[in-house]
Write an enzyme that holds these catalytic residues in place. Structure first.
Site, PDB file in Angstrom:
ATOM      1  N   GLY A  10       2.681   2.592  10.843  1.00 55.27           N
ATOM      2  CA  GLY A  10       3.648   3.677  10.683  1.00 55.27           C
ATOM      3  C   GLY A  10       4.352   4.064  11.974  1.00 55.27           C
ATOM      4  O   GLY A  10       5.003   5.097  12.040  1.00 55.27           O
ATOM      5  N   ASN A  13       0.865  -1.178   0.000  1.00 51.34           N
ATOM      6  CA  ASN A  13       0.000   0.000   0.000  1.00 51.34           C
ATOM      7  C   ASN A  13       0.898   1.223   0.000  1.00 51.34           C
ATOM      8  O   ASN A  13       1.480   1.566   1.029  1.00 51.34           O
ATOM      9  CB  ASN A  13      -0.909  -0.025   1.235  1.00 51.34           C
ATOM     10  CG  ASN A  13      -1.777   1.216   1.329  1.00 51.34           C
ATOM     11  OD1 ASN A  13      -1.819   2.029   0.398  1.00 51.34           O
ATOM     12  ND2 ASN A  13      -2.471   1.382   2.440  1.00 51.34           N
ATOM     13  N   GLU A  55      -6.832   4.845   7.874  1.00 48.00           N
ATOM     14  CA  GLU A  55      -6.591   6.257   7.550  1.00 48.00           C
ATOM     15  C   GLU A  55      -7.814   6.864   6.870  1.00 48.00           C
ATOM     16  O   GLU A  55      -8.119   8.044   7.056  1.00 48.00           O
ATOM     17  CB  GLU A  55      -5.331   6.378   6.678  1.00 48.00           C
ATOM     18  CG  GLU A  55      -4.065   6.114   7.506  1.00 48.00           C
ATOM     19  CD  GLU A  55      -2.900   5.548   6.725  1.00 48.00           C
ATOM     20  OE1 GLU A  55      -2.925   5.560   5.480  1.00 48.00           O
ATOM     21  OE2 GLU A  55      -1.947   5.080   7.375  1.00 48.00           O
ATOM     22  N   SER A  74       3.604  -1.823  10.439  1.00 48.30           N
ATOM     23  CA  SER A  74       5.056  -1.904  10.669  1.00 48.30           C
ATOM     24  C   SER A  74       5.647  -3.268  10.326  1.00 48.30           C
ATOM     25  O   SER A  74       6.530  -3.765  11.041  1.00 48.30           O
ATOM     26  CB  SER A  74       5.393  -1.497  12.116  1.00 48.30           C
ATOM     27  OG  SER A  74       5.009  -0.154  12.347  1.00 48.30           O
ATOM     28  N   GLU A 111      -5.236  -4.546  10.696  1.00 50.50           N
ATOM     29  CA  GLU A 111      -4.208  -3.529  10.872  1.00 50.50           C
ATOM     30  C   GLU A 111      -4.489  -2.764  12.165  1.00 50.50           C
ATOM     31  O   GLU A 111      -5.280  -1.799  12.157  1.00 50.50           O
ATOM     32  CB  GLU A 111      -4.207  -2.549   9.695  1.00 50.50           C
ATOM     33  CG  GLU A 111      -3.943  -3.212   8.358  1.00 50.50           C
ATOM     34  CD  GLU A 111      -3.365  -2.241   7.336  1.00 50.50           C
ATOM     35  OE1 GLU A 111      -2.328  -2.568   6.762  1.00 50.50           O
ATOM     36  OE2 GLU A 111      -3.932  -1.155   7.143  1.00 50.50           O
TER      37      GLU A 111
END
Ligand code: 13P
Length: 258
Positions: A173, A10, A97, A213, A167
């Site tokens: 991140g 992604n 997000e 991560s 996720e």
């Protein structure tokens, strides 16, 4: 028998067309990634370049989102038929997000899944809890609510063809990966909830990815867990070399446990 690894990149809001070309040139020089299913999800503006570069090699393309209507007055949006026309086979839906910054809800996730299926795009449906939810011990409740809301009204056959990506928001991140045990616990619960919806046998075939991560150094231990079938990789997918290492570590883990 564990499923062949499925590893998706992604790229989020990164990568110009030129950078995409360089990525695919670097990818072409890597060997040993053939025994996994590999998908790259570029930004829309790099899809044409990615489609040219991915032609004839074992990399498939995905969109990062889509609108639930097939066409119309929705400035700034992209539809399923457009993604299919641009060469996509997959599409990410409900990324955290998008839920956090763009108001996506379980209801819009459900509508986008239906739109993707209409255009023969295979959805990669994202779910995951925040740190506050985990700290309150609510992780499995949140996952169940997201699954029930996102899949409401969908036919069993549609649900059986979905790919899921767990996720945890706190792992995206941040450099803080879920431990293999934490991820396996949720993946097992996802498969269990799917079994209640579509039956145990069909749920066993569903691909459930982990994201957050993922790096070459932690991919192998995660993929050795029985309910983790692959990865959705953000930051570490922007370099072809590190993404290739993740794919290779996944193949290695797959061979170890089969
Ligand atoms: P990172 O791999 O950068 O943590 O991102 C994960 C992700 O959100 C993939 O969709």
């Amino acid at each position: 028998m564990k499923k062949r690894p499925f590893v998706a990149a992604n790229w989020k809001m990164n990568m110009t067309a030129g950078e995409t070309r360089a990525w695919f040139e670097a990818w072409a020089s890597l060997a040993g990634t053939e025994e996994a299913d590999v998908v790259v999800c570029p930004p829309y503006t790099a899809l044409a370049e990615a489609a040219r570069r991915a032609a004839g090699i074992a990399v498939h393309l995905g969109g990062q989102s889509l609108h639930w209507e097939d066409a119309g007055a929705y400035t700034g949006e992209i539809s399923g038929p457009m993604l299919a026309d641009a060469g996509c086979r997959y599409v990410i839906i409900g990324h955290s997000e998008r839920r956090r910054y763009f108001g996506e809800t379980d209801e819009t996730v459900q509508k986008r899944i239906a739109a993707a299926v209409r255009s023969s795009l295979r959805p990669i449906v994202c779910i995951g809890e925040t740190l506050a939810e985990r700290d309150k011990g609510r992780t499995l409740d949140v996952i169940r609510l997201q699954l029930d809301g996102g899949l409401a009204g969908l036919e069993e056959e549609t649900i059986g063809g979905l790919i899921f990506a767990y996720e945890p928001v706190w792992a995206i991140g941040t450099g803080r990966t879920a431990t293999p045990e934490q991820a396996q616990e949720v993946h097992r619960a996802v498969r269990g909830r799917l079994a209640e919806k579509i039956g145990k046998a069909a749920s066993g075939y569903v691909i459930i990815l982990y994201g957050g991560s993922v790096k070459p150094a932690n991919a192998r231990e995660l993929l050795r867990k029985p309910d983790i079938d692959g990865f959705l990789v953000g930051g570490a997918s922007l370099e072809a070399a590190s993404f290739g290492e993740i794919v290779k570590e996944s193949i290695r883990a797959y061979k170890e446990v089969n």
